[in-house]
Each structure stands twice: as C-alpha cells, then as structure tokens.
Design an enzyme around this catalytic site. Sequence first.
Site, PDB file in Angstrom:
ATOM      1  N   ARG A 136       2.175   5.177  17.797  1.00  0.00           N
ATOM      2  CA  ARG A 136       0.751   5.525  17.803  1.00  0.00           C
ATOM      3  C   ARG A 136       0.053   4.932  19.014  1.00  0.00           C
ATOM      4  O   ARG A 136      -0.814   5.572  19.630  1.00  0.00           O
ATOM      5  CB  ARG A 136       0.086   5.036  16.518  1.00  0.00           C
ATOM      6  N   ARG A 150       0.244  10.376  13.628  1.00  0.00           N
ATOM      7  CA  ARG A 150       1.290   9.797  12.794  1.00  0.00           C
ATOM      8  C   ARG A 150       2.311   9.045  13.623  1.00  0.00           C
ATOM      9  O   ARG A 150       2.329   9.121  14.848  1.00  0.00           O
ATOM     10  CB  ARG A 150       1.989  10.896  11.992  1.00  0.00           C
ATOM     11  N   ARG A 181      -7.841   8.438   3.587  1.00  0.00           N
ATOM     12  CA  ARG A 181      -8.930   7.483   3.315  1.00  0.00           C
ATOM     13  C   ARG A 181      -9.691   7.148   4.587  1.00  0.00           C
ATOM     14  O   ARG A 181     -10.936   7.170   4.616  1.00  0.00           O
ATOM     15  CB  ARG A 181      -8.335   6.199   2.703  1.00  0.00           C
ATOM     16  N   ARG A 182      -8.967   6.815   5.654  1.00  0.00           N
ATOM     17  CA  ARG A 182      -9.638   6.480   6.914  1.00  0.00           C
ATOM     18  C   ARG A 182     -10.417   7.679   7.451  1.00  0.00           C
ATOM     19  O   ARG A 182     -11.538   7.537   7.954  1.00  0.00           O
ATOM     20  CB  ARG A 182      -8.613   6.004   7.943  1.00  0.00           C
ATOM     21  N   LYS A 216       0.824  -1.214   0.000  1.00  0.00           N
ATOM     22  CA  LYS A 216       0.000   0.000   0.000  1.00  0.00           C
ATOM     23  C   LYS A 216       0.858   1.263   0.000  1.00  0.00           C
ATOM     24  O   LYS A 216       0.368   2.352  -0.313  1.00  0.00           O
ATOM     25  CB  LYS A 216      -0.947   0.000   1.193  1.00  0.00           C
ATOM     26  N   ASP A 217       2.136   1.142   0.356  1.00  0.00           N
ATOM     27  CA  ASP A 217       3.032   2.297   0.342  1.00  0.00           C
ATOM     28  C   ASP A 217       3.721   2.494  -0.997  1.00  0.00           C
ATOM     29  O   ASP A 217       4.466   3.469  -1.167  1.00  0.00           O
ATOM     30  CB  ASP A 217       4.109   2.142   1.428  1.00  0.00           C
ATOM     31  N   CYS A 233      -1.910   8.761  -1.960  1.00  0.00           N
ATOM     32  CA  CYS A 233      -2.185   9.035  -0.555  1.00  0.00           C
ATOM     33  C   CYS A 233      -3.114  10.229  -0.393  1.00  0.00           C
ATOM     34  O   CYS A 233      -3.765  10.400   0.631  1.00  0.00           O
ATOM     35  CB  CYS A 233      -0.878   9.288   0.196  1.00  0.00           C
TER      36      CYS A 233
END
Length: 913
Positions: A661, A655, A637-638, A586-587, A750
């Site tokens: 986190r 972040r 997105r979240r 995904k990155d 992103c």
Amino acid sequence: MTAIVSIGLSDVATQPSSIRIADRGLDDSNSNDGRGATIDGAVVHGGHQLPPIDGGVAAWKVLFGAFVFEALLWGFPLSYGVFQNYYFEHEPFRGNKNIQIVGTVATGMPYLGALFTTPFVKKYQRYQRHMVCVGWVICIVSLIAGSFATQIGTLIFTQGILYGTGVLILYYPLLSMVNEWFVQKRGLAYGILCCATGVTGVAFPFVIEALLMRYDYATTLRALGIGIAVLTGPCLPMLRGRLPPSQESAMQKTDWSFLKTPLFYLYATSNLCQAMGYWFPGLFLPSYATSLGLSPATGALLLALFSMAQVGGQLTFGFLSDGRLPLHALLLLSPLVSAMAAFLLWGFSHSLSPLGIFSLIYGFFGAGYVVLWGRMGMALSEDPTAALATYSVFAFQKGIGNVLAGPISAALLLENINATSYGVLRYQNIIVLTGAANYHAPEETTQQSVAPLGVSEQHELTEATLAHIEKMSLYVSDHSGEAIHPPPGCPAEGLFGRIRVGSRNSTLALIQANHVVAALFKTHHGFSFPVSTHSVKGDANKTAPFLKLASEVGKTNANAAKSLWTMELEDKLLDGDLDIIVHCLKDMPTVLPEGCIIGCIPQRADPTDAFVVKEGLSYKSLQGLPAGAVVGTSSVRRTAQLKHYYPHLGVQECRGNVDSRLRKLDAEDSPYTAIVVATAGLVRLNKEHRITARLTAPTYLHAVGQGALGIEIRANDATTRRIISAIDHRPSRLACLAERSLLRYLQGGCSAPIAVQSSFRSASSESNGAVNGTSNGTSNGTSNGKSNSTSNGTSNGTSNGISHGTSHGTSNGTSHGTSNGTTPDEREEGSGILELVGTILHPKGGVEIRARHSGLVNSDADAEAIGVIVAEKMLALGAGALLKLIDELQHVFGPPKAGVANGVPVGDTKTLT
C-alpha cells in the site's frame, strides 16, 4: 445533510421518546426492530450496572439461599441411613433387602439426570427461578405422599424417585446461579455449597432418629415435609441470576469437545471409581454400629461426625483448589486417604472409637472430591458453555455409582455377623469395595500431571539470547509451511515440550507471531515454540472484493469476509497440526468454529487508524487535503467514516499488505494523495515515521479488536491455555471482548461499517487515562516530528507490537514511557470501569448511529454484557434498519432477519469468545 444520533449512559433521562433519522430513506418506525424494549430511546436494562462477582451483598444472598436449599433438600436423602435402619427393623418393611434402594435412588436421580437437565437449564435461563420453585414443591409433596406408603414399591417411588426428581429439577438452576455470581472464588463457593449437607448432616440424623423413636415413619415424613417447606420458603426470593435473561445465551451451542481429550477420560475414570465407593459408609455405618451391639443413637452420632468432617473437608478442598494447590495433588490426596481409612480403620473397627475416627477422616477427604469438579471442568475447557456440561458429566457418573450402590450392596452383604471378624464379617465385602474403588482413582489422575509452567531455572537465558529473540521480527519466512528453526537459546524441542505456532504467510503476520513467541519463551523457558506460516484465501487474491471471495468459498454469513484470513489455519488447528494461531484480532470472526476459542489477548497496541500522506507532500491532516483529493483504504468502515466526516474527499480502494500500500501511495502515477491504515501495523513494521497523524476519538473510531492480537487455540487444550495465559492482558481482553460482543450481536463483519472506542479504567486507579491500549483521544506525536497533537488524550507507547503501558505523545514526536496502565501484578485480577462507544454509518456517509455505555466489570461475561447493551441501544435507535439497508445495497447477504433472532445469530453458533 448529515444526521447523527447518539445515546449514552448519562443521556437516558433526556432522550426523546422517538428519534427520526431523516436521511437515506431511514425511518424511526423500524428503529427498535423488535430487538429490545426501550424507554425514551434507551434499552430498559441498559441503564443498570451489573453487580460485582465473587462478593457483594447480592452474591452472598444467592449463595446463602442456595446453601439453605442444599442443606435441607439434599441433606435429607443423605441422612437416609437412619431411615434405612428403622425400616429394616420395623413393619411394614422389616427385613426387606431392597430397602436401601430408596436412598440410593433419591440421591442418585439428581446425579443421573444432570446430563439431561443442564442443557434445559442453559436453554431456558430465564426460567431458572421457576424450575427451583417446581422442584421445591415436588420434594415436599413426595415426603407427604411417602408417609402413606405401605409397600416397598410405593416407598421407592415417593421417597426415592419422586423426591430425587424434585431435587434434580431445582439443583442445577441453583448451581447455574452460583456460577454466574462466583468465578475466581468458584472453588470456595462450591465448597460452601457442598458442605451445606454436612452442616445439616450433623443435626438431621438426631432429629430423624428422635422422631422415628417417638412416633413412626409416617408422622416423621409429614413433619419433615412441613418443616423443610417452612425453612426453605423464605429463601426463594433470594435466588436469582446475576446476568439479565438473554436470548443470546439460549442460542449458544454447548461445547462438548472436551469429551475427545485424554485428560477427560482420566478424570472420568477417577470420578467413576470414587463414586462407586463413596456412598457405602453413609449407608451402612448406622447398621454396622448396631451389629457391634451399640445403640441406634450411635449410628446417628457416626453420621453426624461424618457430616462435621464433610463441612471442613469441602471448605478446605474448595479453598485450596482456587490456585493454592495443584489440582492433580488434590485429586491424588482425596481418594488415597479415603481408601486407607476404609481398609485400615473401618474394617478393623470393633468399638465406637475407631468408627468415630474413620467417620471423621473419610468424611473430610472423601467428601472433598466432589468440590473439585468445578476446577476439573475448567482444566478441561475454558469455554463458558462447557462449565455446566463438565459438571453434569461428573454428576452423571456419581449417579451411576450411587444407583449401583444399592443392588451391589444387596449382593455383597453376608448373612452372618461376627463381631471379632474383619468388617464384622457381614460388611467385609462392602469395606473392601469401598477401599478398592477409592484406591484406583489416584493411579489414573496422577498421570495427567503436567510439568510446572514458567520455571526459569530449567533453562537459563543470557541477555544476548533474549536480545536475539527480540530481533526475530527481522526474520523472513520461506513461506513453505514448514516449521521455522528457532534461534540459538530457543530449543527446537523444549524440556517440557513444544507449542506449534501458526501464522499467515505475510511479513507482518510473522512479526506478530515472533513477538508472541518471544513473550512466551521468556515466561516458559522449558518449552519450544516453532513457528510455521500458511497461505490463506484472503492473501491469495488481492484484487477481488472481499465479499465476492467469501461467496466463492461458501461463506454467506456476517463473518464471511473475515473467515478469508482464518479458515485454513483453523483447519490445521483442529486437525492437530498447530497448537496456537496468532491473529490480528480485528481479522477474526466473532463466531469461531466449534472447538476453537480465543485463549488469550496480549496487551493491546495503539488501536487507532493512521493518516499517511504521499512522500513529498506537506499535508498535515484530512481536513487540510484539497477538495477531490483521493484517500486510499480497503476498509468499508474507514470508507464510511471518511465520506461521513470528510465529504470533500474522494475515496478509492487500496488493497494489499502495508508495504504494498505504501508503494502504491508513493508511486509517481499514484491516484492517491494519502492512505489510511492501522497504526499498529506501521509500528510493528518499524514504519512509524510514515504516520502523518493518528485519527482519534471522539470523532473517528477504530475497528473492533484493532491493535490487539488474538491467540486462538483448541477449546479442549487445557495445557496450552495455561501456558499462553502468562501473556494475557486482562484490561485489553475485557475491552476487546466487549467490542466483539457488540459486533456479534449486530451481526456485523467486514461488510458493515461498524466502529468502536473502548477504555478500561481500574476501579482502584486514580488515573483518568485508558489502561488497555485504547484511549479517550490519542496523541498523534510521531518520531519524525511531522505532526502536532490533535487531542488531549493519551497515546499508546508500543514495543515490537506488544504495548507496555500508556505514554504521553509530545509535539516533537518523542514518546515518554510513563505508565498510566495496569502493572503486570494487577493484570490478572481486579474490577474496573469499562466504557464502550459503538457506531454504525451508512456506507456512503450521511447517517451515523452512535451509542455508549459504561459500567463496572469483573469478568469476561460482564464485558460481553456491556457490548450487548451498547448494541441494543444502537438497535433501539435504528441500527437494525440501517443494517438491512446495507445488506440490500451490497446484494450479497439476505435480509438480516433470516439469520437473526432478536439480534442473536442462529444456527451453527459458537460460545462467546
């Protein structure tokens, strides 16, 4: 007010002709955005399922049509030896030593023009059938025009240059169509296609000889032109590509990086040498037989035997090249046997019998070489854009050999004939050159042979060693960028070599890299896999917004933010300091740097997001949080999905790596009630106990590629590609390629709140569950029993970041390892049903556009086509206008039209990964 628009395969017939998006000032007037014709809200070709590859009526019709064209239009110039013998003995061309140039030019033009024609065919894919028709007409006209020639120059132009140009124009579109229809059986398809000239070669010499003896060359050429038109014309409707014409393929740059590899130069040397010697027997066997006092019909018989053997040889070599014999063994066998046949049989032939045996042996082994071009190209690069490119280079080399054969033979032919001498004296130099050129080829190609992969007996592993490797996730790098010393049992220098693995400078990234190393070492004991970690821009600054960081390093396209985690590693890969990079898929940007490709995608872990509540709080779900409770996330997105589906909550950026986190969440002064992170990251860090609930479809979708690892390699590194292919998981790869194709087509990254859900179901599977790590609703059972199942779907059992099948989550959080997935034996082949759901939301919620499509997939190209279809459906419903609005809100990227042509990136683009 909340607006959601969705469209699926079953919805096409019921969609209204226009759909209004009421909120945020969006209007359906821009819904199509010029990027796809629609009917009742659906893309025209979106409801059509792509036909299967490697079989089916449509595939065999295309191959049959291409076979007929190859047989007649290629078969004619390859039977030129009969014409040459006639021209040399009859007026008006009697005794002209340049007469052989006609044949060499007619056969050489299609080869020499390959480098120039294949980029044109690729760029204008939609005109493939038009090119075939134009070339077909030129061939027929050239034969009719040649019948009026009385000067050697005119004959060379019509029967040579003009005819060769016609074949050049039509042949490579035909080849492109065959490439689309045949992938795993491409060697066999090439064998069938190439042997077409052998089939007609059995009859063509006799037909031409009979016509020439009864009439003259003018009547013969006219009759052949009309006959070829009548026989090939009905096949024109059969010839069509498998994939719908796409602007995207037209925009892709061809990857020529294979030209920089040593293996290419070994192949090129072998191919050029073989090309230099291959043509002489076909040109001179008829006249050689005449020099022995045999009848002219004997020459036609020898060419027929040559063609019969060619059929068997090309079918056999094509069949064997599809993984049944090593490529280097076939490259050794073909020219070596051909050389020995020329030296020992042709040179010492003084009667029909040895000449006949030579024709059979040379036709079988010599003609088999060209069939290997497809596999040679695949060994040089797996990049789809390089398929025709490698073929065109090899064809160009053969064209050089073909054209040079004419003047070289004219210089080497001797005047005198002695039926008892080697090569009847007149042809001895030709025969020596034929054998020498073929004999040189295996000396080069054998050097490229690599050690067999996955040979377990080379380095036995104990159970303790394997267990130690499995625990490598506990190892913490010194982050120096130096190679990490492997544990006992994993040698620093392997018996067969080493593959240098690169990773980001984080604990999770190192864990993922080490799991990949453990999997590779199990399948390739003879190699070592030293790991090194490297700092990247995205990890260096954990406070600045992603888009601001991207602009600081000069990245201003849709992949800008994602490149923050890949740029430095990719530079080292391209410089040769690394052999593979292990990424979170995904990155990874959807457009990779030139020279880089995704070599494989291991089995996907759980792709869902996890809802994690602050320690000590008893909340069980997002719905259950009180109004105003703050949820932390670093994802656009979240954030969009949280604001859209849970508008009573507050969302703040959070972040850092997973550990940081969690620390921010649990701190006494933390502003967060909960955070949302990727499930796979928690599982890989052995923190699955922190998962309160998994956020699942059909409501909450995940990021493109989430839960999967992408192994990036150099496009021209064929050896590394073969090694890592052992851990590739076909269902996961197909699902992820479809997701990435959708994101690429929409020009998202992103910066765009785009989410997906995919599932792959084996065509022969009776299971209704997902088989690739994605699901149609995932159970959220956890190891501490915190939560109850929120859906009736399946959850993914994972093991150290590489999932092994699909398991059922239970209410007490235990996971049973019953597999609904693809077994290791099934993962490399077989078709299946791929379903993809895509959605894009306004960054502040309130508007969501969603579409879905499912279809049968047999290849990577099929999966990527599914992604494009879903993207086009989304664009038809207004995604283009929403993307434009998002860009304007962010004040970073320009209007999407500046970098988009019909939904496709322009400029420095790379092949579909």
